[in-house]
Every structure is written in C-alpha cells, then in structure tokens.
Design a protein around this motif. Structure first.
Motif, PDB file in Angstrom:
ATOM      1  N   GLU A   1       0.848  -1.091   0.120  1.00 14.50           N
ATOM      2  CA  GLU A   1       0.091  -0.099  -0.079  1.00 14.50           C
ATOM      3  C   GLU A   1       0.741   1.430  -0.015  1.00 14.50           C
TER       4      GLU A   1
ATOM      5  N   ARG B   1       1.247   4.071  -2.980  1.00 12.72           N
ATOM      6  CA  ARG B   1       1.042   5.569  -2.977  1.00 12.72           C
ATOM      7  C   ARG B   1       2.260   6.210  -3.470  1.00 12.72           C
ATOM      8  N   ARG B   2       3.594   5.809  -3.151  1.00 16.93           N
ATOM      9  CA  ARG B   2       4.627   6.334  -3.619  1.00 16.93           C
ATOM     10  C   ARG B   2       4.765   6.179  -5.058  1.00 16.93           C
TER      11      ARG B   2
ATOM     12  N   ARG C   1       2.297   6.086  -7.282  1.00 17.72           N
ATOM     13  CA  ARG C   1       1.265   7.105  -7.920  1.00 17.72           C
ATOM     14  C   ARG C   1       1.773   8.671  -7.992  1.00 17.72           C
TER      15      ARG C   1
END
Length: 826
Positions: free
Chosen positions: A462, A466-467, A469
C-alpha cells in the motif's frame, strides 16, 4: 527497400553468405557466433534483401534492455531513428510503425504474439538470439514456432543464434538444419584472480577491486554484482571518486534513460564505472569499458516446488557466464578482468546455467500449451522436455485457478487469463478483480509485482503504491501507462476501494493469505500451510491478517517481501466457499469422556473454534472406542466377574486346552464387534454398565468355550460343608481358594480343576480370616502339620472344632456350640 548498413569489421559478415544460402535452400538454420561477432545487429538487416523476405523479421532478445539497445543500434547504422525500419516491443515500452521491417522483441512478447496468431501473419522470419541462455520463454517460443512451421507455415524461416558450441543439438531439434559457425571478435584479455576472504562482504571486495583497477588500468570499469541491493551498497563505498569519474547503475529496474547512459560513452569524456547485474552479460557492448570486475556470483529465480513459490537464490555463476562477463572488457580494445576468486576455483564452477524449463514454475507454459491444443506440453519439440512432476503440479494449480478442466482443456476463464501478458496467477487476479470492479487496482498490483523498485522497496505494498502514484520519471510513467492498458483488458476497471489492493493480492495468491501467530508480528501462518516471517519493525507487523504477494527463502520460514493488510471479513467474503467447518470429537483420558469442538478453517488457518453443543453421536462413539484402543482396556469399568472370566480363559490356554485367545490384544482387535454397542449413546466410559460389559465379553467368548470353562475352570469351589468359594485363577502359583479348614473336614482327596490335572492352591485361614497354612496336598496336611496347627488354634479359638482326625470329622462352618444346638433340634 530499406537502407541496409552493417559495421564492416564484424566477423559474422564472413559467414552471412553461407547463412543466406542455407535459408534460400531450406527453412531453418543454426548460427553459432561467439561474443563480439556482431550476430545481434548484423543478421536481421542482411535478411531484408532476400526474395523470400517480404514481411517482417522478428528478432527475439532475452532482455528488454538488450532488445531496445539492439533496435537503436541497427537504426543508427541505417541512419534512421528507432521506430522506422527497426523497432522494438517490450512489456513497458514499444517503438514501431507501419514501416517497421525488423522488430526486436522480448521472448515473452513473442510467445503472446504467436499464441494470438499461430500463422504469424506477415512475418517472414524469426531469429532466436542468445538461445544458449535456455530461458523458458525462448525454449517455448522455439517449440511453438517449429509446431506452427510444421502445420501452418512451411515457408517461415527460423534461425537459432547461439554464442556457444551447442549448435548440434539445435540442429537436430530443427530438422537437421545446417549449422553455420562464425568467428568471434575479441581483443586480448588479461585475467587477474584476486580471491576473496570468506568473511569479506561482496560490496567491500568489489569496491576495493574497482579502486585497484582505476589505479592500474585505463578505460571504463564494468562490475558484476548479484542484485540491486549489492549495487547500491557498492555505490556507497565508491562515493567521492572525483569529478572525472561517472558512476552508473545498470539493472532492469532503471528507467530507459539511465540504462542508455550506462551503455553509451560518457558525453563529457569522463571515465565510466558501471555497476551491473547479469543483465550486462550478453547482447550488449558498453562503450568505453575495458575492465571487468566480477564477484563470481549471480542471483537467479529458483522454483521451490515444495513451497509452491519462486525464490531468488544467490549462487556461483557458471563458467559460461563468467567467460561472457570477462569478454565484455575486450569488445573494443585489449581488456582486463579482475575475478574475486582463486584461479583454480574456476574449474569447479558449473559449466552452464541449467535450462530454466527444468526448474521453473510451468503453470503459464501448461496453460499456453492447452490453448495451443496440446494437452501434454511434452508433445512439442523441446531440447529438454519439461519434467513430468512440474507439469502435473502446474495442472493442479491451473485447476485451482479454474483455468483448465479435469481433462486438461482450457476453460473460458483460462482463455481470458492467457490473453493477458501476465503469469496465470496475476492474470487470474486481473480477470476476477475486474468482475468485482477492482480491475484498475489489480492492474497496478500486477505492475508493482512485475517491476521491482517502483514506489521503493518497502514490504508494505500500500505504501509502495501511494509512492508510485506520486512518482515522476519515465519508468514510473511507463508503469502507469502499462497498468491502464492492462486494466482496459478486463470487463470492469472500477474505482478505488479501501481494501482493493489487499483483495487483488488475495485473489492472485489465496494460499499465501497469512495470519499473525505472535505478538511481535514476526511469525505468520498461511492458508497454504507454510510459515512466513516478517521484520517485526515493519508497519505490517501490527496487522492481524496479511495478503502476501512475495516471499523469499526456505519454505518453512520464508521472509515476506511484499504484502498488504487485509481483514478477516474480506477474506471470508472472498473465499467463503472454501471455508470448511470441522467438527471434532476427541477422547480425554483424564476424565474418560470426550471433548466436542467445532471450528471453521480456511486451509491451514483456523478462523474460529468453540465447544460443539450437538456433536455427532457416531463421532462420540468412535472417539470413545479410539480412546480405549489407545489407552487400553483398563479404562473400562470391569466387574470382578468379567475379570475372572478373562483369567479363567488364560488359565485354560496355559493348560493347552483348545480355547481361543481372548487377551487384551484380541479384545481390542474385535472391539468394533463387542464394545461399540455398549458405547452407543454414552459420552463417558464409566457410564457403561459393568454387567453389560461382562455380557459383551461372554458374547465374544462363545457358547462352546463357556461350557468348557464351566467344566474345567469353574468360578467357585464347593466345599464339603456346602459353602461356595471363588477361585482366583490369576493368583500367583495357580488357581487359589481362600477358606477355613473346618469346611474341608472329611475330605480325603485334594480338590483340583482342569479335569483333575491342576490341584487348587488351598489358602487355609483362621476363624478370624488370618492365613494359617497354604497347601497343594490336603491329605498330607491332615496327616502331617495339622496336629501342630490344631494345637495352636485350640488355644486361640476354643469355640471352634479342631479335631485330631480332620479327615474323619464332619465338615462345618459353625462353632462347637452351634453344631450341638443344630444336632439337638434334629
């Protein structure tokens, strides 16, 4: 016609006429060309001018980096930009157009292409470069191409290009194809064997060797290390080399720009150091490099069949690999190679890397074969056929994924999986996730798992997602484009969902769903039964459940490399049909009863458990029966009569009488017959009626044996006084009776059992019940020691008769006065 330009000094040019002649005369050929011959960039352009070559040429390359570099090199030689006559196609990048005649593509892309178009429409030739590396996709692609050529495209030209002298095997595989051998081109090469202390870290030894090379040699340095981690740690140790040094990394996780910079000459004329994985072993020439530092190690995927997972293993490089590595130093000028092992150790290295097909997960191969119409992959033409055990395991996994049926035929779901450029597990994930509106996040998961380094290296997927993206750069953007393209291939891409990432992982790896086993979060148990370990400092260690994507290490305690937290609610919603309720009834030897429990399990993980209020009656009976078998017959509430019956049987057997063995072993062996009816409806052993237990025992013994027992081993001795006394057949010394001597008065012969063969042991007692004499010879006792016994007893028990001649006395159990009163009333 396209402009065809080659480097004039390439050794392969000398044999190109032979190759062209062979392909005019037949469909197949084998080209053996050592490193430096120019085979990768010279052969395909030479074929474009042939009359039979009216379509596209596919040049297969083992790696994306090599594919892109080969296409770019051929375009430069032709005075073009890549994407015109010469293009390439890899999983994350493609440059080609309607004018492209030569496409360099990775082997996996070719397998997908021929699967979707078995005729290879518009393709005139397929060149299999670096076939000696024996990758699974290369072997499979050649097998499919030969099959297509034999059934659909006899005009299709196939060329196997090898850097090693194993062309004969490929020739036989390809129908006795002619073998053309080229000389290589390599400048003089000097080898230095530096050795390495066993306790020294690889990074320290490589960094020290690089500094030595910088002092003693000219030219750029190419250093081979096992993986990205070692590359980064070596780079840290080389910090501060000065402005005149350009330090590059070279591995598959880099973006194309960084890879090109590592390959090309430095634009500022600086001396170059390239820290590379085995990606630089073949198919690449690094401009300006004339020194190689080789640690002698390689990191390769190895499929652990016991664990059902592929793990990366660091091992010694093969002789073929270290020869290829050293040769990188002498491609453009005389070179030097520094080896971090002793010279004598080279002979102990494995000669070649084992063919991947012999030790890989064959799930994708088996599914592709099923779609090709071959139920057994071994029916195709292979240099080394796939192992039967690996094929059987792959079939089992594909059935679990609903990709093939029990007959090995592809299902509609399997066909949908195979259309995706992904391994079966990830293809299954993408299709199933699309069905529930999670196609977009599943596609991102597939990219994250296939492209190491995107979003960092944290085990928490997860966090990495996030990184990624938010990352900028060509590689990150290429990954996002790839994810969007994959998401568009399934029915419903859907929107983001809080548990979407973990759900997608669970769909791909249901057997790796894991539950925490300890408070620290270090030990985990998986649905598939394997134990996993996690760094307790990881943010994932606080989760109760994890959807695990990647592990590394031994099956019994593999380390979790990537995972995402998942809730039990989500797990049960996804795999409710796989959750099994187990109701168990176990015997408790401490209480003689049973414990009934009810638990719900998903694979090897227990979801919940508790007492079972309504256990199965048959299961209770069976548990009690099993308890008796395990702990012995002593647990049963035997009556004295039952125990005596067993002793009587044992006595007669000891006398050689024809009595069936009814000992503990025999009774346990026949417990179903006589004990089960007594246990029905009971929950404890002590609930059995002892009388019923004795009757059950009598039923086992049988009528004939009971009659023999009554005749030869009676339960009681009837005394002359009319009293009845139990006979103890288990007594030490033989069958024994306890009674007072007065009951035996008048008896001149010693009593016996077993048809008179065995005298009873008479244990004679005083009126108070204390033993006074034991005898097996009553007449001898009367005539012998009785006088002494009687003299002593008269003083102690004067009210009882102690006659001088007991053999002639009247038997009695009363006192003298009681006898007198009885006589007076007659």
């Amino acid at each position: 016609m396209a402009r065809i330009v080659t480097e004039p000094t390439l050794p392969v040019l000398a044999v190109l006429p032979d190759l062209l002649a062979a392909l005019r005369a037949g469909a197949n050929a084998v080209l053996v060309a050592p490193p430096g011959a120019g085979k990768t960039t010279a052969v395909a352009p030479a074929l474009l001018g042939e009359d039979w070559c009216t379509g596209e040429i596919l040049l297969l390359s083992p790696r994306r980096l090599a594919a892109r570099a080969a296409a770019e090199r051929m375009a430069v030689l032709a005075g073009q930009t890549v994407g015109q006559t010469y293009g390439y196609a890899t999983r994350m990048d493609s440059k080609r157009s309607s004018a492209t005649r030569v496409t360099v593509l990775t082997e996996g892309i070719f397998v997908n292409r021929i699967q979707s178009d078995p005729e290879l429409t518009g393709v005139s030739a397929v060149l299999f470069d670096e076939v000696h590396e024996r990758s699974l996709d290369s072997d499979f692609g050649l097998a499919l191409a030969l099959d297509a050529q034999g059934g659909l495209r006899p005009d299709l030209r196939l060329v196997a290009v090898s850097a090693t002298l194993d062309g004969g095997r490929f020739s036989a595989l390809m129908g006795a194809a002619p073998v053309i051998e080229s000389a290589g081109r390599m400048f003089p090469l000097t080898l230095h064997h530096l050795g390495r202390a066993g306790e020294a870290r690889i990074e320290d030894a490589v960094a020290a060797a690089i500094r030595t090379a910088l002092r003693e040699e000219d030219g750029g340095v190419l250093a081979f290390l096992p993986g990205v981690g070692e590359i980064e740690r070596t780079a840290e140790r080389l910090a501060g080399l000065g402005d005149g040094i350009a330090l590059h990394r070279l591995h598959g996780n880099l973006d194309p720009g960084a890879q090109r910079a590592a390959i090309a000459a430095d634009p500022h004329g600086r001396r170059k150091i390239v820290l590379a994985t085995s990606i630089a072993e073949t198919s690449l020439t690094l401009d300006g490099v004339s020194v190689v530092v080789d640690c002698g190690l390689a990191r390769r995927p190895r499929y652990d069949r016991a664990a059902g997972m592929t793990r990366l293993v660091t091992e010694r490089a093969s002789q073929a690999a270290v020869t290829q590595r050293a040769g990188r130093a002498a491609r453009q000028r005389p070179g030097t190679a520094y080896r971090l092992w002793e010279e004598a150790a080279t002979a102990g290295l494995p000669r070649f890397n084992p063919p991947e097909i012999l030790e890989a997960d064959l799930s994708a191969l088996t599914l592709d074969c099923a779609l090709w119409g071959v139920s057994d992959p071994r029916g195709l033409a292979w240099l080394d056929p796939p192992p039967e055990a690996a094929v059987n395991e792959a079939r089992a996994r594909l059935r679990t994924l609903d990709a093939i049926d029990d007959g090995g035929r592809p299902t509609a779901h399997g066909a949908a999986i195979a259309k995706l450029p992904l391994p079966p597990r990830l293809g299954h994930m993408l299709v199933r996730a699309g069905d529930i509106g999670l196609g977009a996040v599943a596609a991102e998961v597939a990219v994250l798992l296939g492209e190491r380094g995107l979003g960092g290296s944290d085990a928490d997927l997860e966090m990495r997602l996030r990184r990624w993206r938010g990352e900028r750069g060509a590689r990150a953007e290429g990954g996002r484009r790839l994810a969007k393209r994959w998401a568009s291939l399934v029915r419903h891409a859907g929107a983001a969902r809080e548990d979407g990432l973990a759900t997608a992982i669970a769909l791909a790896f249901p057997d790796r769903i894991a539950r925490r086993r300890d408070a620290s979060g270090e030990a985990w148990a998986s649905v598939g039964g394997r134990g996993f370990r996690l760094d307790p400092t990881s943010s994932l260690a606080r989760a109760e459940w994890l959807a695990v994507a990647e592990t590394q290490g031994m099956a019994a305690g593999a380390r979790i490399l990537s995972a995402a937290p998942i809730t039990q609610t989500t797990v049960e919603a996804l795999f409710g049909d796989a959750i099994v309720t187990h109701r168990t009834v176990a015997f408790d030897p401490a209480t003689g009863g049973v414990r009934a429990t009810r638990e719900r399990r998903l694979g090897a993980i227990r979801l919940s458990s508790g007492p079972d209020a309504d256990p199965d009656r048959d299961a209770i009976t069976q548990a009690l029966l099993d308890g008796v078998r395990a702990a012995g017959l002593a647990l049963l509430p035997w009556s004295e009569a039952a125990q005596g019956l067993l002793a009587r049987i044992a006595f007669l057997r000891g006398q050689g009488r024809p009595v069936e063995a009814i000992d503990a072993a025999a009774l346990l062996a026949r417990a179903d017959e006589w004990l089960t009816p007594l246990l029905t409806g009971k929950r404890r052993l002590d609930a059995i009626d002892p009388g019923a237990l004795a009757e059950g025992l009598r039923g086992v013994i049988g009528w004939d044996t009971l009659r023999l027992l009554d005749a030869e081993a009676p339960t009681h001795f009837q005394s002359p006084a009319g009293t009845s006394h139990p006979i103890d057949y288990a007594a030490e010394g033989g069958p024994r009776v306890d009674l007072r001597p007065q009951a035996l008065f008048g008896l001149a012969a010693h009593p016996s059992v077993a048809g008179g063969r065995v005298p009873l042991v008479l244990s004679l007692t005083s009126p108070a019940g204390r033993p006074i004499q034991t005898t097996r010879d009553l007449p001898g006792f009367w005539s012998g020691s009785w006088a002494d016994v009687a003299r002593e007893m008269r003083g102690r028990y004067p009210r009882h008769p102690w006659p001088d001649d007991p053999a002639a006395a009247v038997p009695t159990t009363r006192t003298k006065n009681a006898d007198a009163r009885a006589r007076s009333t007659r």
